[in-house]
Structures are given as C-alpha cells and as structure tokens.
Design a protein around this motif. Structure first.
Motif, short mmCIF file in Angstrom:
data_model
loop_
_atom_site.label_atom_id
_atom_site.label_comp_id
_atom_site.label_asym_id
_atom_site.label_seq_id
_atom_site.Cartn_x
_atom_site.Cartn_y
_atom_site.Cartn_z
N GLY A 1 0.83 -1.21 -0.02
CA GLY A 1 0.11 0.09 0.15
C GLY A 1 0.74 1.22 -0.21
O GLY A 1 0.75 2.21 -0.77
N ASP A 2 1.90 1.19 0.91
CA ASP A 2 2.66 2.54 0.96
C ASP A 2 3.54 2.62 -0.40
O ASP A 2 3.49 3.89 -0.95
N ARG A 3 4.04 1.58 -0.97
CA ARG A 3 4.89 1.94 -2.33
C ARG A 3 3.93 2.26 -3.47
O ARG A 3 4.27 3.04 -4.15
N LEU A 4 2.81 1.63 -3.34
CA LEU A 4 1.77 1.77 -4.63
C LEU A 4 1.41 3.49 -4.44
O LEU A 4 1.43 4.13 -5.36
N ALA A 5 0.93 3.80 -3.11
CA ALA A 5 0.79 5.26 -2.76
C ALA A 5 1.89 6.09 -3.34
O ALA A 5 1.68 7.25 -4.00
N GLU A 6 3.13 5.87 -2.92
CA GLU A 6 4.30 6.69 -3.19
C GLU A 6 4.61 6.90 -4.91
O GLU A 6 4.78 7.95 -5.33
#
Ligand code: ADP
Length: 362
Positions: free
Chosen positions: A276-281
């Motif tokens: 989730g963090d990497r996709l948002a980033e």
C-alpha cells in the motif's frame, strides 16, 4: 478539455464550507458512504436512477434525492449546477466510474470529488496497472506473450468489464485453442477476441483484497479492511466433487456476486502495508496527486505466503461493504464503527478544520 485542478479550486472557493453535502450515486457502496456522512454530521444527497432508489430510501440514506432516468444524466449541466449549489463533495465508487464514464469524469463533470479523477483511467487499463505494480515493486502474475508460449497453468482474460465471463484456465497452446472454440460456441467470445487475449500465469492461492485509505493531510496510508469475493459460478462449482465437475462439463465464470470479510495472518501485515505504501508513493509521482482516498489491491496469497497482485481499484472498492460498521483493522485505528465511507467524511471534516479542502479534492 481535461478539467484542471485550478477549475476545481475555483468551484471549491465558492463553496459554503459550513454546508458541505456528501453526495454519490445510489449504487455499489453508497449505503455506507451515506451512513458515514451521517455519522460525521454532513448533509447527504443520493443521486438515484428511477427504479433503483429503494435501498437508499428504505435505509434513509439522504435528506436529498436527485432522481435521474439514467446515471450518466448527472453530467447534465442542470444537475451539475444543482450539485455545486448544494456544495457537493462527490465520493466516487465503481458504479460512479462505470455509469458516468471516464471521459466525462475527466472532461465534463465539474463537481469536486474526493480522490484523483485522473487516476481512474489507470485501474481500467491493464498496461497501466502493470506499470504501477512494476514501479512499486509489487509482485504480479507473470505475463505469457501469446498462446503459443503457454507452458504452464495460465489464466486467460479479455478486456472490458465482463465480470470474468469468458475467462478460462489452460496449460498448453492446444488447450487454448480448444477453450477458445468452446467460448466462441457459447457466444461468450468472438473470433476477434483471440488477438486480445491477456495470458498470465495461474496463481494458485487464496484471494485477499486489501482496502487502503491514503490521506494527503497526514501523508499516511491506512489499512482499513480486507475482503474476499464470492464469484459465480466458480465458488459454486468447487462444491461439486471433481468427478461430477468433469461430467457436468460446466465452464467456470468469475462474476462477483458478493463479498465477505477476512483477516490475514498477522505476519502478512508487513507485506500488506509495504504494498500500500509503495503503490501510494509511486502513484503520487506517476499520476499526481496520486491515490487520494480509498484504493484497493486485489491479490492472491500463495502457499509461500506471498501476495501476488492482479488488479487495483483506484477508488472505493465494493469489498468495503464488508465493513459498513468497521473491520478488525479499522477498529485498531479508530475504535468502533469506521467504515471506508465514513473515513471519507472524516477526511472532509479534517480538511475543513485545517482549511485544506482543496488538497483532498480534484
Ligand atoms: P475482472 O476484472 O473481470 O473482475 P479479475 O482480473 O478480477 O477480473 O479476475 C477475476 C477472478 O479471476 C479473480 O477474482 C480471481 O478469482 C481469478 N483470477 C484472476 N487472475 C488470476 C490469476 N492470475 N491466477 C488465478 N486466478 C486469477
């Protein structure tokens, strides 16, 4: 002409910030959007297609109802004006995107929505989803470049919202031809579909759909819930013993009919947060302002305890209906009663308090 952020900001500037109305079309996951808006103290407006208003009336979803012949009528200038006059903030969901249409959302629908209207196209196009997964280093099923290269169990998919109709599993070029013929005979595929087949490795695993909320105010990705889906007829088919399945000669289909909540092994949560963090980033860089609000990563979890992602929703996904009154994960963050729909209204409330409403709307 694509609606610019500046145009939206102009609309928002004229809004009466004390009289915001949370609004969406009556379908998909609207019930908890409205209930959440009620819980957070907002006025609510439901746009309903004639004949489909019953759940929204019976659950007392809104103070205001806009009745339309068909959902795409929300693009009519008169209705758009009516929405702006009530200081509407739209919560987009799957049916909103499907019925209003990507072109119209990008070019014509000049009503502020919470989320990024320009990223909606990305979830609909497989190549763009692949780009996001690759940039975010999220494992996805291996792509097979053409029917003649099939050398393992594969899932064969076709473009368009078919609800999995016509998808099939095969493990050889001959199997591909055979199943293609079968689907064409059934009328589920046409000869032209052959060239459009998307072939990927069959991931033997278990479905986990992860529901996140990204707040640009706190710059944090929250994991608020997880679901699995019920799909017809595959979930019914597997209740028949293998021998009978073969005799019946039924073809599996993957049409979502409902959802049920699930929790993952706790040791898998690191991976879920990482994705989730990497996709948002990466989304923030590739499609600014990124994945504002709700998004979902649909995965299979393998027996190696690895999530393999096969799809995303760049807005509220239907699986959020499994936690209309909160999930075990939303409980950890917010206590009782935090649905994804309510989280949207909470974000509007927080943005209003910080005088940053423009930052969460496009
Ligand atoms: P649609 O976009 O039509 O909903 P999906 O890509 O979500 O289609 O796939 C439909 C279903 O097919 C999924 O929910 C899952 O059950 C199954 N599926 C999709 N991709 C794979 C895969 N690579 N391996 C195994 N099963 C898959």
């Amino acid at each position: 002409m694509v609606i610019s952020k500046d145009e939206i900001n102009q609309v928002v500037k004229k809004y009466d910030k004390n009289k915001i109305t949370i609004c969406t079309i009556g379908s998909h996951s609207a019930l908890h959007v409205f209930r959440g808006a009620y819980d957070e103290g907002f006025r609510r407006c439901a746009i309903c297609a004639k004949g489909r208003e019953v759940p929204y009336q019976r659950y007392k979803s809104a103070e205001e109802f806009i009745m339309v012949d068909k959902f795409s009528d929300v693009n009519d200038e008169k209705i758009q004006q009516q929405l702006r006059d009530m200081n509407a903030v739209i919560v987009p969901h799957g049916s909103f995107v499907a019925y209003v249409g990507l072109d119209r959302i990008e070019n014509d629908f000049l009503v502020p929505m919470i989320g990024n209207r320009n990223i909606l196209r990305w979830e609909a196009e497989r190549d763009r989803v692949t780009k996001l997964f690759e940039a975010a280093n999220i494992r996805k099923p291996m792509k097979i470049n053409g029917p003649d290269k099939i050398d393992r169990a594969c899932m064969v998919k076709f473009p368009g919202a078919r609800g999995g109709r016509g998808y099939f599993v095969t493990d050889s070029p001959a199997g591909f031809d055979e199943k293609m013929k079968l689907m064409i005979n059934k009328g589920w595929l046409t000869e032209e579909d052959r060239a459009k087949a998307h072939i990927e490795e069959y991931v033997a695993g278990d479905i986990y759909c992860m529901h996140y909320f990204y707040s640009p105010l706190t710059k944090t990705v929250e994991l608020l819930g997880m679901d699995r889906r019920h799909e017809a007829n595959i979930d019914g088919l597997v209740r028949i013993p293998a021998k009978d399945q073969i005799e019946a000669g039924l073809q599996p289909t993957y049409v979502v009919t409902g959802n049920f909540p699930i929790v993952a092994r706790e040791s898998l949560l690191d991976q879920a947060f990482g994705m989730g963090d990497r996709l948002a980033e990466v989304a923030e860089k590739m499609v600014p302002p990124g994945l504002l609000g709700a998004f979902c990563i649909q995965t299979m979890c393998t027996d190696n305890l690895e999530f393999v992602a096969f799809e995303i929703s760049a807005r509220q996904d239907g699986g959020t209906n499994t936690f209309m009154n909160g999930s075990p994960y939303s409980y950890l963050l917010y206590g009782d009663g935090m649905s994804m729909g309510r989280r949207y209204s909470r974000e509007v409330k927080n943005a209003l308090a910080a005088d940053r409403l423009e930052d969460i709307l496009t």
